[in-house]
Design an enzyme around this catalytic site. Sequence first.
Site, PDB file in Angstrom:
ATOM      1  N   GLY A   1       0.878  -1.158  -0.146  1.00  0.00           N
ATOM      2  CA  GLY A   1       0.005  -0.302   0.063  1.00  0.00           C
ATOM      3  C   GLY A   1       0.957   1.293  -0.238  1.00  0.00           C
TER       4      GLY A   1
ATOM      5  N   GLU B   1       4.898  -6.336   1.979  1.00  0.00           N
ATOM      6  CA  GLU B   1       5.165  -6.958   0.789  1.00  0.00           C
ATOM      7  C   GLU B   1       4.901  -5.925  -0.356  1.00  0.00           C
ATOM      8  OE1 GLU B   1       1.925 -10.622   1.842  1.00  0.00           O
ATOM      9  OE2 GLU B   1       1.336  -9.006   0.293  1.00  0.00           O
ATOM     10  N   PRO B   2       6.022  -4.979  -0.236  1.00  0.00           N
ATOM     11  CA  PRO B   2       6.029  -4.021  -1.305  1.00  0.00           C
ATOM     12  C   PRO B   2       6.449  -4.505  -2.470  1.00  0.00           C
ATOM     13  CG  PRO B   2       8.170  -3.970  -0.298  1.00  0.00           C
ATOM     14  CD  PRO B   2       7.264  -5.062   0.350  1.00  0.00           C
ATOM     15  N   GLY B   3       5.628  -3.755  -3.675  1.00  0.00           N
ATOM     16  CA  GLY B   3       5.793  -3.952  -5.082  1.00  0.00           C
ATOM     17  C   GLY B   3       6.445  -2.686  -5.735  1.00  0.00           C
TER      18      GLY B   3
ATOM     19  N   ARG C   1      -1.334   0.595 -17.903  1.00  0.00           N
ATOM     20  CA  ARG C   1      -2.064   1.282 -16.747  1.00  0.00           C
ATOM     21  C   ARG C   1      -2.671   2.586 -16.983  1.00  0.00           C
ATOM     22  NH1 ARG C   1       0.434   3.400 -12.766  1.00  0.00           N
ATOM     23  NH2 ARG C   1      -0.689   2.412 -11.146  1.00  0.00           N
TER      24      ARG C   1
ATOM     25  N   TYR D   1      -6.094   1.685 -15.403  1.00  0.00           N
ATOM     26  CA  TYR D   1      -6.373   2.276 -14.024  1.00  0.00           C
ATOM     27  C   TYR D   1      -6.497   3.928 -14.194  1.00  0.00           C
ATOM     28  CZ  TYR D   1      -4.267  -1.889 -12.133  1.00  0.00           C
ATOM     29  OH  TYR D   1      -3.905  -3.257 -12.115  1.00  0.00           O
TER      30      TYR D   1
ATOM     31  N   CYS E   1      -4.775  -0.786 -32.386  1.00  0.00           N
ATOM     32  CA  CYS E   1      -6.096  -0.208 -32.946  1.00  0.00           C
ATOM     33  C   CYS E   1      -7.019  -0.652 -31.955  1.00  0.00           C
ATOM     34  CB  CYS E   1      -6.335  -1.368 -34.154  1.00  0.00           C
ATOM     35  SG  CYS E   1      -5.321  -0.597 -35.455  1.00  0.00           S
ATOM     36  N   GLU E   2      -7.088   0.260 -30.832  1.00  0.00           N
ATOM     37  CA  GLU E   2      -7.818   0.515 -29.697  1.00  0.00           C
ATOM     38  C   GLU E   2      -7.734   1.641 -29.035  1.00  0.00           C
ATOM     39  OE1 GLU E   2     -10.391  -0.369 -27.361  1.00  0.00           O
ATOM     40  OE2 GLU E   2      -9.989  -2.319 -28.099  1.00  0.00           O
TER      41      GLU E   2
ATOM     42  N   TYR F   1       4.484  -2.774 -12.744  1.00  0.00           N
ATOM     43  CA  TYR F   1       3.192  -3.201 -13.720  1.00  0.00           C
ATOM     44  C   TYR F   1       3.370  -2.639 -15.071  1.00  0.00           C
ATOM     45  CZ  TYR F   1       1.925  -4.257  -8.857  1.00  0.00           C
ATOM     46  OH  TYR F   1       1.946  -4.762  -7.489  1.00  0.00           O
TER      47      TYR F   1
HETATM   48  C1  LIG Z   1      -0.054  -6.785  -5.390  1.00  0.00           C
HETATM   49  C2  LIG Z   1       0.244  -7.134  -4.125  1.00  0.00           C
HETATM   50  C3  LIG Z   1       1.402  -6.673  -3.388  1.00  0.00           C
HETATM   51  C4  LIG Z   1       2.201  -5.470  -3.773  1.00  0.00           C
HETATM   52  O1  LIG Z   1       1.439  -4.290  -4.165  1.00  0.00           O
HETATM   53  P1  LIG Z   1       2.109  -2.838  -4.490  1.00  0.00           P
HETATM   54  O2  LIG Z   1       0.952  -1.719  -4.486  1.00  0.00           O
HETATM   55  O3  LIG Z   1       2.762  -3.231  -5.715  1.00  0.00           O
HETATM   56  O4  LIG Z   1       3.060  -2.675  -3.368  1.00  0.00           O
HETATM   57  C5  LIG Z   1       1.552  -6.861  -2.054  1.00  0.00           C
HETATM   58  N1  LIG Z   1       0.921  -8.186  -1.579  1.00  0.00           N
HETATM   59  C6  LIG Z   1      -0.340  -8.539  -2.384  1.00  0.00           C
HETATM   60  C7  LIG Z   1      -0.794  -9.760  -1.747  1.00  0.00           C
HETATM   61  C8  LIG Z   1      -0.274  -8.248  -3.607  1.00  0.00           C
HETATM   62  O5  LIG Z   1      -1.313  -9.016  -4.045  1.00  0.00           O
END
Ligand SMILES: *Cc1c(COP(=O)(O)O)cnc(C)c1O
Length: 408
Positions: free
Chosen positions: A223, A264-266, A303, A307, A333-334, A361
């Site tokens: 988050g 769990e940062p992405g 994205r 989004y 083509c969209e 992403y």
């Molecule tokens: C996608 C996801 C994340 C990572 O979210 P970010 O917004 O990219 O930080 C973490 N945990 C779970 C379970 C997810 O599905």
Amino acid sequence: MELVKISDSEYQKIAQEFGTPVYVYHAESIEHQYQRLLNAFPSVNVKLHYALKALNNINVLRILKAQGAGLDAVSIQEVQLGLRAGFAPSEIMYTPNCVDFAEIKEAVALGVHINIDNISILEHFGHEFGATVPCCIRLNPHIMAGGHSHISVGHIDSKFGISIYQLRHVLRVVESLKIKVNGLHMHTGSDILDAEVFLRGAELLFDAARSFKDLEFMDFGSGFKVGYKPNDIVTDIEEIGEKISAAFVTFCEEYGRKLELWFEPGKFIVSESGSLLVKANVIKQTTSTVFVGVDSGQNHLIRPMFYDAYHHIENISHADGAMRLYSVVGYICETDTLGYDRKLQEVREGDVLRIHNAGAYGFSMSNNYNARLRPAEVLVRNGEAHLIRRREVLDDLIRSEIELEGLI
Ligand SMILES: *Cc1c(COP(=O)(O)O)cnc(C)c1O
């Protein structure tokens, strides 16, 4: 530690050497963000599991492994990619949603941490493994993250997690089937700006934790927001870190044991590290606007269309050009808009545009619509650019097709 960014002229060189469209990632930026997040929680035993769905090139995974990260995987294939990259099973958290139980059994056999987000699966898990395999439980505290509704997953209509209001039922299943619950988890969405919102979720999880005796960790998901627009408000990671750490220390004292605090940062780790470099194919004046048509589109970066996300765009080939107003669109083509009404240094056909925040992403959500090939990926480390994924070729598109002979 001040981060030295990749310069426009370096980006231009990369576009020349490797061609466009190309994804470019900056290794030092990934390390910098990882360390920033880690250092925001100095007083607790924190463990970061990188959510590899954001960007899963094996070289990026290895950068994070070298930093000491674990992984958060949402499919068995992501688990397998993590193992291939050299992560130990104990460093991988598997957080599936709506998968067949067979996939969970496969993950158990591989020895990774299991996160369960459905009571029927929990029951199945208990019947199958009893107390022999521990699991984590994903709860939905129903707090609303700010920002766009598509990326809030903690709300009442969400398909993710087990509602905190079903806790009694969860406990019934856990007690009857002697399930060893080693962690509690929540992941509420992608755009939490505010420490107070995060803390409200944490408090609900702490309350729930009092009913579980075997906990080893609490996992607060992700988050963490990064800036997309130049003046965007971003998560104040240091403030959030301080407040959550304090609350966590108090909780652990009360619980009677020092637990690990997991995240769990992405996006926070890789978003800003990445750029998508594209070439302006055509300038097209219409009655209502001037389009820049580029050699990429929603097939490579979905994205903006999916989004309504803002990705900052710059013309790196014409830094001293006069500012003009454009709509930047792709060649698919969209409806395929990468940016509406953008001020860019005057764009000439052939100029290279840099699309920012494309690390998370971006490539991982790309596809082959219109039979377009996916871009190359380049990693810059110590000022040197390395190809880490070759551009696709036509054979990649048809590799899995089976051509029928004599039937048609
Ligand atoms: C996608 C996801 C994340 C990572 O979210 P970010 O917004 O990219 O930080 C973490 N945990 C779970 C379970 C997810 O599905």
